[in-house]
Scaffold this active site. Structure first.
Site, mmCIF file in Angstrom:
data_model
loop_
_atom_site.group_PDB
_atom_site.id
_atom_site.type_symbol
_atom_site.label_atom_id
_atom_site.label_comp_id
_atom_site.label_asym_id
_atom_site.label_seq_id
_atom_site.Cartn_x
_atom_site.Cartn_y
_atom_site.Cartn_z
ATOM 1 N N THR A 1 -58.852 7.494 13.496
ATOM 2 C CA THR A 1 -57.710 7.902 12.657
ATOM 3 C C THR A 1 -57.835 7.353 11.242
ATOM 4 O O THR A 1 -58.701 6.527 10.957
ATOM 5 C CB THR A 1 -56.389 7.390 13.262
ATOM 6 O OG1 THR A 1 -56.399 5.951 13.228
ATOM 7 C CG2 THR A 1 -56.221 7.846 14.698
ATOM 8 N N ASP A 2 -56.955 7.835 10.356
ATOM 9 C CA ASP A 2 -56.927 7.311 8.988
ATOM 10 C C ASP A 2 -55.485 7.099 8.548
ATOM 11 O O ASP A 2 -54.550 7.335 9.319
ATOM 12 C CB ASP A 2 -57.698 8.231 8.039
ATOM 13 C CG ASP A 2 -57.053 9.603 7.885
ATOM 14 O OD1 ASP A 2 -55.806 9.706 7.947
ATOM 15 O OD2 ASP A 2 -57.791 10.582 7.681
ATOM 16 N N ALA A 3 -55.308 6.656 7.297
ATOM 17 C CA ALA A 3 -53.984 6.270 6.808
ATOM 18 C C ALA A 3 -53.025 7.447 6.708
ATOM 19 O O ALA A 3 -51.825 7.246 6.513
ATOM 20 C CB ALA A 3 -54.100 5.563 5.452
ATOM 21 N N ALA A 4 -53.533 8.692 6.837
ATOM 22 C CA ALA A 4 -52.630 9.842 6.883
ATOM 23 C C ALA A 4 -52.028 9.988 8.283
ATOM 24 O O ALA A 4 -51.193 10.860 8.505
ATOM 25 C CB ALA A 4 -53.358 11.116 6.466
ATOM 26 N N GLY A 5 -52.454 9.164 9.225
ATOM 27 C CA GLY A 5 -51.812 9.096 10.535
ATOM 28 C C GLY A 5 -52.444 9.979 11.600
ATOM 29 O O GLY A 5 -52.018 9.953 12.749
#
Lengths: 141, 141, 141, 141
Positions: free
Chosen positions: A14-18
């Site tokens: 995953t990444d910080a965009a969720g």
């Protein structure tokens, strides 16, 4: 007709965009492909160490239909989309626990002489493997 | 007409087959895209924190033309391939130090309301950014 | 006394918790190390292809002092913490744009014969490189 | 006394030096930790979405004892090394199919208020979970 691998989406996908960082979907596709090679009795590590042609990926694509979120357990279904003289194409469908399509992907594998870098005919062992995948479930882990 | 980002292939991009692990090319494409957003004055972190539409990637593809090896410094050129009502497509060409094409990629970005998850019209700010990229070199780092 | 590499935190370094996924800090440390090797005129790709000892990492550690967030540009400072007979230890400090310490890391590199897998004395070229890093700024990109 | 997770080393874990890229060992450790949380009935996705304290990693370390190669199936054993007032430490041992130790790692998890960023007492639910891991095999997948 196909082969299915199960795998949860973990934090590192995953990444910080969720949601999943989009190239990780192709990483998951390749992990399913490696599990399929294990099942066929031809693990990738042996293929890389052997003397025959290698099968690098010459093209990939992916479509993201719905958000892929941390903790979902994906069912990744692999099918043979095309078998050519010197290459083959695998298709991947990613579904959630309820069978809803979340994403699709394709990878094109090109048989290549490891010394010259030139494309060559698909080895018989690969043709047999593709037939086994097309012929029905190899396994369902 | 385009924007170019320079970036070496590092050990973490490669795999035991000795070349780039194919999904990392799309990671490098996205890194170039983030550097472009910085240059345009709209860093991704601000976009994710703001209240407007988000621009998740709905589709990607990549073609691998020649081996991408550890230590090569890539020139990643970004162009706008298509500007639609609710999405846009970026193209990426990856070249080595001698200008030889090594790979190409595309990403489709879809404007989406972050609450409803429905596609929406591209915000004006995005249209302006795309015009700046199309209009000529934003920078060459 | 040290060498500093600058690098932004990109989307692929982060996770759904909104900050850097912790092992990516060590990926960034290694990227700074590879940039240092380039600067010293001994790129990693050459070292791996050559015939001498290899220098695999035998140990690593990292301390996370403050949240590392998308879009921060890190200054990664490398110092030589220890030079032994058969290994050396590098230290890394990660600072934000205001010079605030965000994280620290260490990597222990062990000289090893690539055929026997046994540890060997550090090659002279490595000792010279360590001296150059200790002796003062090699560069500041 | 411990909990064990099985996981093969896949191509995306490796690098051009032919073995695991060292930070990926910590990625594998975290994947085992996430599988443990699933087993305990407290998946990470729920913990991140809930309102209570978060448990970011404040420190990690890893020791590499033998080469970790593509295709090996790792047994990752997790134990509780320390239970403090505001943090706990997990230990990981990575073994091959013959039970040979290949690597070890540790992660320190610090309970933190998600609004203030200050450390807080470990929630009771976490204490219970640690007891269950210490008390004996939760499962062996």
């Amino acid at each position: 007709m196909s082969w299915t691998h199960h795998k949860p989406i973990r934090l590192h996908h995953t990444d910080a965009a969720g949601i999943i960082f989009f190239p990780r979907l192709l990483e998951l596709a390749h992990e399913a492909y490696e599990a399929l090679l294990d099942e066929l009795g031809h693990p990738l590590a042996e293929g890389l160490a052997a003397d025959g042609p290698i099968l690098p990926i010459g093209r990939c694509e992916a479509d993201y239909l719905r958000p892929l979120k941390l903790g979902m357990t994906l069912a990744i279904e692999i099918t043979v989309l095309r078998e050519g003289n010197r290459s083959f194409t695998l298709g991947y469908v990613f579904r959630d626990e309820n069978g809803v399509d979340l994403a699709r992907a394709q990878t094109v594998h090109v048989a290549m002489d490891r010394r010259t870098g030139k494309s060559v005919a698909l080895p018989d062992m690969v043709r047999l493997g593709l037939k086994r995948v097309q012929g029905g479930p190899v396994s369902a882990d």
